[in-house]
Design a protein around this motif. Structure first.
Motif, PDB file in Angstrom:
ATOM      1  N   SER A  58      -3.956  -1.537  -9.675  1.00 28.08           N
ATOM      2  CA  SER A  58      -3.317  -1.514 -10.993  1.00 28.08           C
ATOM      3  C   SER A  58      -3.322  -2.922 -11.572  1.00 28.08           C
ATOM      4  O   SER A  58      -3.616  -3.901 -10.879  1.00 28.08           O
ATOM      5  N   ASP A  71       6.533   7.821  -8.901  1.00 30.74           N
ATOM      6  CA  ASP A  71       5.149   7.972  -9.349  1.00 30.74           C
ATOM      7  C   ASP A  71       4.560   6.630  -9.810  1.00 30.74           C
ATOM      8  O   ASP A  71       3.872   6.554 -10.831  1.00 30.74           O
ATOM      9  N   GLY A 114       5.487   0.999  -0.821  1.00 30.66           N
ATOM     10  CA  GLY A 114       4.629   1.992  -1.458  1.00 30.66           C
ATOM     11  C   GLY A 114       5.247   3.375  -1.474  1.00 30.66           C
ATOM     12  O   GLY A 114       5.164   4.105  -2.479  1.00 30.66           O
ATOM     13  N   ARG A 115       5.881   3.755  -0.384  1.00 28.63           N
ATOM     14  CA  ARG A 115       6.526   5.075  -0.322  1.00 28.63           C
ATOM     15  C   ARG A 115       7.696   5.160  -1.281  1.00 28.63           C
ATOM     16  O   ARG A 115       7.917   6.201  -1.917  1.00 28.63           O
ATOM     17  N   GLY A 118       0.810  -1.214   0.000  1.00 33.67           N
ATOM     18  CA  GLY A 118       0.000   0.000   0.000  1.00 33.67           C
ATOM     19  C   GLY A 118       0.847   1.269   0.000  1.00 33.67           C
ATOM     20  O   GLY A 118       2.060   1.241   0.233  1.00 33.67           O
ATOM     21  N   LYS A 119       0.204   2.391  -0.217  1.00 30.61           N
ATOM     22  CA  LYS A 119       0.916   3.663  -0.335  1.00 30.61           C
ATOM     23  C   LYS A 119       1.633   4.058   0.952  1.00 30.61           C
ATOM     24  O   LYS A 119       2.618   4.794   0.915  1.00 30.61           O
ATOM     25  N   ASN A 120       1.141   3.585   2.092  1.00 33.34           N
ATOM     26  CA  ASN A 120       1.753   3.944   3.373  1.00 33.34           C
ATOM     27  C   ASN A 120       2.849   2.981   3.816  1.00 33.34           C
ATOM     28  O   ASN A 120       3.475   3.195   4.857  1.00 33.34           O
ATOM     29  N   VAL A 133      -1.248  -0.738  -5.959  1.00 32.79           N
ATOM     30  CA  VAL A 133      -2.643  -0.959  -5.584  1.00 32.79           C
ATOM     31  C   VAL A 133      -3.571  -0.426  -6.670  1.00 32.79           C
ATOM     32  O   VAL A 133      -3.374   0.664  -7.208  1.00 32.79           O
ATOM     33  N   LEU A 163       8.043   3.412  -4.097  1.00 32.95           N
ATOM     34  CA  LEU A 163       7.518   3.461  -5.463  1.00 32.95           C
ATOM     35  C   LEU A 163       6.883   4.814  -5.782  1.00 32.95           C
ATOM     36  O   LEU A 163       6.916   5.275  -6.928  1.00 32.95           O
ATOM     37  N   SER A 164       6.313   5.467  -4.760  1.00 36.21           N
ATOM     38  CA  SER A 164       5.683   6.768  -4.987  1.00 36.21           C
ATOM     39  C   SER A 164       6.697   7.821  -5.403  1.00 36.21           C
ATOM     40  O   SER A 164       6.347   8.822  -6.041  1.00 36.21           O
ATOM     41  N   SER A 186       2.353   3.214  -8.486  1.00 33.90           N
ATOM     42  CA  SER A 186       1.461   2.677  -7.468  1.00 33.90           C
ATOM     43  C   SER A 186       0.999   1.289  -7.896  1.00 33.90           C
ATOM     44  O   SER A 186       0.553   1.093  -9.035  1.00 33.90           O
TER      45      SER A 186
END
Length: 221
Positions: free
Chosen positions: A84, A78, A71-72, A65-67, A82, A74-75, A80
């Motif tokens: 996808s 840019d 996830g951080r 996940g983004k958190n 989840v 990969l962010s 993500s």
């Protein structure tokens, strides 16, 4: 009839099967060589097989996940995972991996150990023994496991809907499409997708049983 769920399912299942084929065989080979903590490692690798798929999906959501740390990271680029298409592949690979791993491990453990000992006395490296003896003599079982993993990946629902969601044309697989059709009261569409999945799974099982009979015949000889 929109065929995107079929294409998404096939793409995810094929890529997931390739991943589990490589990782499953390698993990099985390494596990058979372990002397310590073999049961612990085997339990961890087999865990997705016995856990409910939604629980597997929940863990994947926490992990990717983004958190999360992943996830951080990969962010920053840019990216993500989840919701996808990659999420459908990851979910399918994780739930089908134990089937490939267990089948390959069982095939390796049934090999004649004397054959391997003789190969070692002749100076063959572990790498050559694996490629020239273990894989060829386990081919039918491994292929049967591959087909079983493909069928499992194709029908994955719980982990997929948790991690990838239900986005038509993007992450909606056949299994998810059946769920959506039933929820919408469209039984006709649900029957169509169920029929497609049953046919593919049935053909897969026939091929797998054929390969297993070939392997039994080799053992008997």
């Amino acid at each position: 009839m929109n065929y995107s769920p079929l294409l998404i399912s096939l793409r995810a299942a094929i890529i997931a099967t390739i991943i589990t084929f490589i990782l499953g065989i390698y993990a099985a080979y390494l596990t058979t060589k372990l002397n310590k903590f073999k049961g612990l490692v085997d339990g961890v690798l087999t865990l997705p097989l016995v856990l409910p798929p939604t629980v597997v999906g929940f863990f994947l959501l926490i992990l990717l996940g983004k958190n999360s740390l992943v996830g951080r990271f990969l962010s920053l680029y840019d990216v993500s995972i989840v919701f996808s298409e990659a999420a459908t592949i990851i979910a399918s690979a994780v739930v089908s991996f134990p089937l490939m791993y267990r089948t390959a491990r069982g095939a390796f453990e049934q090999l004649d150990r004397d054959m391997i000992y003789v190969a070692k006395t002749l100076g063959l490296s572990n790498h050559k023994i694996f490629l020239k003896l273990m894989l060829p003599n386990s081919f039918s079982s491994i292929m049967a496991g591959t087909i079983l993993a493909f069928a499992r990946a194709l029908g994955e629902f719980g982990a997929t809907i948790m991690l990838a969601g239900n986005i038509p044309g993007k992450t909606q697989t056949m299994a998810v499409a059946v769920y959506s059709a039933v929820q919408a009261g469209n039984r006709t569409l649900a029957y169509k997708w169920v029929t497609v999945m049953v046919i593919i799974s049935f053909v897969s099982m026939i091929i797998m049983n054929k390969l297993e009979r070939v392997q039994v015949g080799k053992v008997g000889n």
